[in-house]
Design an enzyme around this catalytic site. Structure first.
Site, PDB file in Angstrom:
ATOM      1  N   ASP A 243       0.794  -1.418  -0.143  1.00  0.00           N
ATOM      2  CA  ASP A 243      -0.037  -0.078  -0.068  1.00  0.00           C
ATOM      3  C   ASP A 243       0.775   1.185  -0.058  1.00  0.00           C
ATOM      4  O   ASP A 243       0.283   2.438   0.074  1.00  0.00           O
ATOM      5  CB  ASP A 243      -1.125   0.121   1.301  1.00  0.00           C
TER       6      ASP A 243
ATOM      7  N   ASP B   1      -6.559  -3.865  -6.203  1.00  0.00           N
ATOM      8  CA  ASP B   1      -6.154  -2.471  -5.671  1.00  0.00           C
ATOM      9  C   ASP B   1      -4.898  -2.115  -5.852  1.00  0.00           C
ATOM     10  O   ASP B   1      -4.569  -0.970  -6.121  1.00  0.00           O
ATOM     11  CB  ASP B   1      -6.282  -2.611  -4.054  1.00  0.00           C
TER      12      ASP B   1
HETATM   13  N1  GLY Z   1      -7.220  -1.403  -0.706  1.00  0.00           N
HETATM   14  C1  GLY Z   1      -8.294  -1.793   0.364  1.00  0.00           C
HETATM   15  C2  GLY Z   1      -9.508  -1.503   0.247  1.00  0.00           C
HETATM   16  O1  GLY Z   1      -9.730  -1.085  -0.762  1.00  0.00           O
HETATM   17  O2  GLY Z   1     -10.570  -1.741   1.222  1.00  0.00           O
END
Ligand code: GLY
Length: 417
Positions: free
Chosen positions: A117, A182
């Site tokens: 992330d 994501d």
């Molecule tokens: N990247 C984590 C979510 O979208 O919940």
């Protein structure tokens, strides 16, 4: 008597011009209204977090208390990012001061290799800061962040590993190399790193990752799997599942939105038509979906409760009067659709622009915009973070606010150009 002859042509022209300006202003009303609504909310969020650069606003608990996440978790960059957007719109120095302080608080994250992330955390904060501040440490911090992200890349798999080893929902499988949709959002950081360093390896990783995602996360109709788990030794696909969606075969709304946005970014950076086509088809799935409510704000998953979709968790439909929406997915999709529209012409351009405009109009209506201050801190209502884990259902989420503000600014820029 002096008689003035009024020339008809210039008068008509002036009238048409005036009408154009007025209708333009009206169309931008909802942008203004949304930023105006945000100001007092973010004033109180700033006051609440004053001097504390350790707890990053994330959402709200049921009792109305703010849910914070810590520096190492995925949403730390959105609060500084939202503050940068406030500054961009208002040019009020108070937002800049706050945005700077919150951005700088994230510096140590440049070494974070615990998950994928870092792109969200660092590019939404420092990446935005770069547009307003000339600080020579910022490109270095971002370059180091890109290096940290690449430590999670395997050339065997051709992807960046999203999470460390973990069990799937319902403990059915063990994922040793899970990659989630994501992750497409982290690639922008890598393109930036190549540009400033001249080292094309970052760009190479981003392109490989996008190609693998295109190959393995998408179904024939361009709906998406949330998680693909690979064998780290051979690169073979072992499982296609979900963690936050309804079922393995369903389409989690936010995952689809990440894909629209992420593939559009990769097209911007590569001009490779495969990525444009993917972004368009993922967008078509989203906006033409028969299960998209008429206000264009999706349910948290496109297939909740539908026949043929079997969840690996205890789904109790009677728990909800109505299927919860996910305003965050709508906000992310609208920001992606707006950029997508800038790469197209004619009918296609119009289709994605109009869809984004409809979403933004809904989000800025009283139903979703926190005009009545139902809570004192966040701008958008009705997002869903992780329903299968019974977390963050029908709540505000900081990333919904962030992508909504970003989309409004993109919308204004397109309208004014
Ligand atoms: N990247 C984590 C979510 O979208 O919940």
């Amino acid at each position: 008597m002096i008689r003035f002859k009024i020339p008809i042509f210039p008068c008509t022209f002036a009238l048409v011009f005036l009408c154009h300006i007025l209708s333009h202003a009206q169309k931008l009303d909802f942008v203004e209204r949304s930023f105006k609504t945000a100001a007092p909310l973010y004033d109180s969020l700033l006051a609440k977090t004053k001097g504390n650069f350790k707890d990053y606003p994330h959402s709200l608990y049921e009792n109305g208390e703010i849910k914070y996440l810590q520096i190492d978790e995925w949403t730390g960059g959105f609060w500084p990012g939202a503050l940068w957007y406030m500054y961009e719109f208002t040019k009020n120095e108070k937002w800049k001061k706050a945005a700077l302080a919150w951005t700088n608080s994230l510096e140590s994250n440049q070494y974070n290799t615990a998950h994928h992330d870092i792109g969200f955390m660092m590019y939404c904060s420092y990446g935005n800061a770069l547009r307003f501040v000339n600080d020579e440490s910022y490109p270095k911090i971002l370059l180091q962040s890109a290096k940290s992200l690449c430590q999670r890349y395997s050339p065997v798999v051709g992807s960046i590993q999203s999470w460390n080893t973990r069990k799937s929902k319902g403990d059915i499988n063990t994922w040793r190399y899970p990659v989630i949709m994501d992750n497409m959002m982290n690639l922008e950081l890598l393109f930036y790193a190549s540009k400033i360093s001249g080292d094309t390896s970052f760009r190479h990783v981003a392109i490989k990752h996008a190609e693998q995602t295109m190959k393995n996360h998408l179904r024939a109709d361009y709906s998406s799997y949330h998680v693909v788990n690979y064998d780290p030794k051979t690169g073979k696909v072992l499982h296609k599942q979900t963690l936050q969606g309804f079922s393995d075969g369903s389409t989690w709304a936010r995952g689809q939105a990440w894909g629209i946005y992420g593939f559009t970014t990769v097209y911007r950076e590569t001009k490779d038509k495969r990525f444009l086509t993917t972004a368009m088809k993922m967008a078509d799935y989203f906006i033409d979906n028969p299960n998209l409510p008429s206000d264009k704000i999706p349910y948290w998953d496109f297939n909740v409760g539908q026949a043929g979709f079997k969840p690996d968790w205890d789904y109790q439909p009677t728990k909800f009067k109505e299927t919860p929406r996910d305003a965050s997915a709508a906000a992310i999709a609208s920001a992606g659709l707006l950029e997508l529209s800038t790469f197209l012409n004619g009918k296609e351009k119009k289709k994605y622009f109009n869809a984004a405009e409809s979403i933004l109009k809904s989000l800025s209506s009283d139903k979703y915009l926190n005009v009545d201050q139902q809570n004192p801190y966040f701008l958008l209502k009705h997002s869903t973070g992780n329903l299968p884990s019974d977390r963050e259902i029908d709540v505000p989420l900081i990333y919904a606010d962030y992508y909504f503000l970003e989309a409004l600014l993109r919308y204004r820029k397109i309208k004014q150009s």
